[in-house]
Motif scaffolding. Structure first.
Motif, PDB file in Angstrom:
ATOM      1  N   GLY A   1       9.481 105.950  56.821  1.00 49.20           N
ATOM      2  CA  GLY A   1      10.453 105.443  55.857  1.00 49.20           C
ATOM      3  C   GLY A   1      11.591 104.740  56.560  1.00 49.20           C
ATOM      4  O   GLY A   1      11.668 104.734  57.791  1.00 49.20           O
ATOM      5  N   PRO A   2      12.494 104.142  55.788  1.00 48.43           N
ATOM      6  CA  PRO A   2      13.627 103.418  56.369  1.00 48.43           C
ATOM      7  C   PRO A   2      14.497 104.360  57.192  1.00 48.43           C
ATOM      8  O   PRO A   2      14.733 105.500  56.813  1.00 48.43           O
ATOM      9  N   LYS A   3      14.955 103.846  58.318  1.00 48.79           N
ATOM     10  CA  LYS A   3      15.826 104.641  59.181  1.00 48.79           C
ATOM     11  C   LYS A   3      17.259 104.634  58.644  1.00 48.79           C
ATOM     12  O   LYS A   3      17.659 103.723  57.948  1.00 48.79           O
ATOM     13  N   SER A   4      17.984 105.636  59.036  1.00 53.67           N
ATOM     14  CA  SER A   4      19.352 105.751  58.544  1.00 53.67           C
ATOM     15  C   SER A   4      20.343 105.241  59.587  1.00 53.67           C
ATOM     16  O   SER A   4      19.983 104.978  60.720  1.00 53.67           O
ATOM     17  N   SER A   5      21.578 105.109  59.138  1.00 56.26           N
ATOM     18  CA  SER A   5      22.748 104.778  59.978  1.00 56.26           C
ATOM     19  C   SER A   5      23.077 103.294  60.067  1.00 56.26           C
ATOM     20  O   SER A   5      22.231 102.476  60.391  1.00 56.26           O
ATOM     21  N   HIS A   6      24.298 102.988  59.747  1.00 59.42           N
ATOM     22  CA  HIS A   6      24.846 101.643  59.907  1.00 59.42           C
ATOM     23  C   HIS A   6      26.091 101.755  60.760  1.00 59.42           C
ATOM     24  O   HIS A   6      27.172 101.429  60.342  1.00 59.42           O
ATOM     25  N   LYS A   7      25.922 102.211  61.968  1.00 56.41           N
ATOM     26  CA  LYS A   7      27.083 102.439  62.830  1.00 56.41           C
ATOM     27  C   LYS A   7      27.750 101.142  63.242  1.00 56.41           C
ATOM     28  O   LYS A   7      28.845 101.158  63.794  1.00 56.41           O
ATOM     29  N   ASP A   8      27.067 100.035  63.013  1.00 58.98           N
ATOM     30  CA  ASP A   8      27.617  98.747  63.417  1.00 58.98           C
ATOM     31  C   ASP A   8      28.511  98.141  62.340  1.00 58.98           C
ATOM     32  O   ASP A   8      28.940  97.011  62.460  1.00 58.98           O
ATOM     33  N   GLU A   9      28.783  98.904  61.270  1.00 58.99           N
ATOM     34  CA  GLU A   9      29.615  98.352  60.196  1.00 58.99           C
ATOM     35  C   GLU A   9      31.056  98.819  60.306  1.00 58.99           C
ATOM     36  O   GLU A   9      31.362  99.752  61.037  1.00 58.99           O
ATOM     37  N   LEU A  10      31.917  98.162  59.526  1.00 63.00           N
ATOM     38  CA  LEU A  10      33.339  98.470  59.649  1.00 63.00           C
ATOM     39  C   LEU A  10      33.802  99.471  58.588  1.00 63.00           C
ATOM     40  O   LEU A  10      33.204  99.570  57.546  1.00 63.00           O
TER      41      LEU A  10
END
Lengths: 10, 215
Positions: A1-10
């Motif tokens: 399934g889709p991986k989690s985390s958008h640590k590159d966002e503000l």
């Protein structure tokens, strides 16, 4: 399934 | 970076520039909630603890520093600046914002991805940001008339999270990446809180009339 985390966002 | 994320960051940046412009050009902060500004400063300080641990890009680092610096500068101006602080609508800005801080913190202690300092502060910042606009909206409603720049400020600030939601949808399909559900739900709540304001903003724009919020 889709991986989690958008640590590159503000 | 996709176009929605960029649009989100730019509208966020524009909202801050509009607010700084208003304060600088008119030497006045009337209609601006100090409570909301303090909450935003807290949001950025809590979220960008990762400045010390994770490097993503120069763009990200610069934006984080701009958000922290500008929010602290605005709070300083409204509290300390000899002329600006006189125009602060203290008597209208009475929202109990400490409850929002306490509530967000308790929620972050309960609902987070990992029980680490950084993750708890990250979740706290997301929850607090979702509700940080409430004192501002209450202040606008109480004062009735909304001056032009204040209206633009709130509009751009609201538009920013809506663009982020589009960005998350886009990333879900293009990168098979599901952003953290904590931000999805908080982002939806945050944008929903603006629904009323957006409605009156567009009506005033359509009718070419001054923005007024019903009491």
């Amino acid at each position: 399934g889709p991986k989690s985390s958008h640590k590159d966002e503000l | 970076m996709n176009i929605f994320r960029l649009a989100g960051d730019l509208t966020h940046l524009i909202s801050i520039l509009v607010l700084l412009l208003k304060i600088y050009a008119t030497k006045s902060c009337s209609g601006i909630s100090l409570k909301t500004q303090e909450l935003y400063a807290l949001v950025f300080l809590a979220r960008y603890l990762d400045l010390f641990t994770d490097f993503v890009s120069v763009y990200n680092t610069v934006m984080k520093l701009v958000f922290i610096g500008s929010s602290l500068a605005i709070v300083w101006c409204m509290r300390m600046h000899r002329i600006v602080k006189r125009s602060y609508n203290r008597e209208l800005d009475t929202f109990r914002h400490y409850f929002l801080v306490a509530g967000s913190f308790v929620l972050a202690l309960v609902v987070h991805e990992k029980f680490t300092l950084q993750e708890i502060f990250w979740a706290f910042s997301i929850y607090l940001e979702a509700v940080a606009i409430l004192p501002q909206l209450v202040l606008l409603q109480r004062s009735g008339n909304v001056d032009n720049l204040t209206g633009q400020y709130v509009f751009f600030l609201g538009a920013y999270r809506a663009f982020y939601i589009l960005n998350w949808i886009y990333r879900y399909f293009t990168e098979q990446r599901f952003g953290r559900w904590i931000s999805w739900i908080s982002g939806l709540v945050q944008t929903a809180l603006y629904a009323d304001f957006f409605y009156y903003y567009f009506m005033s724009w359509k009718n070419n009339a001054k923005l007024q919020l019903p009491a």
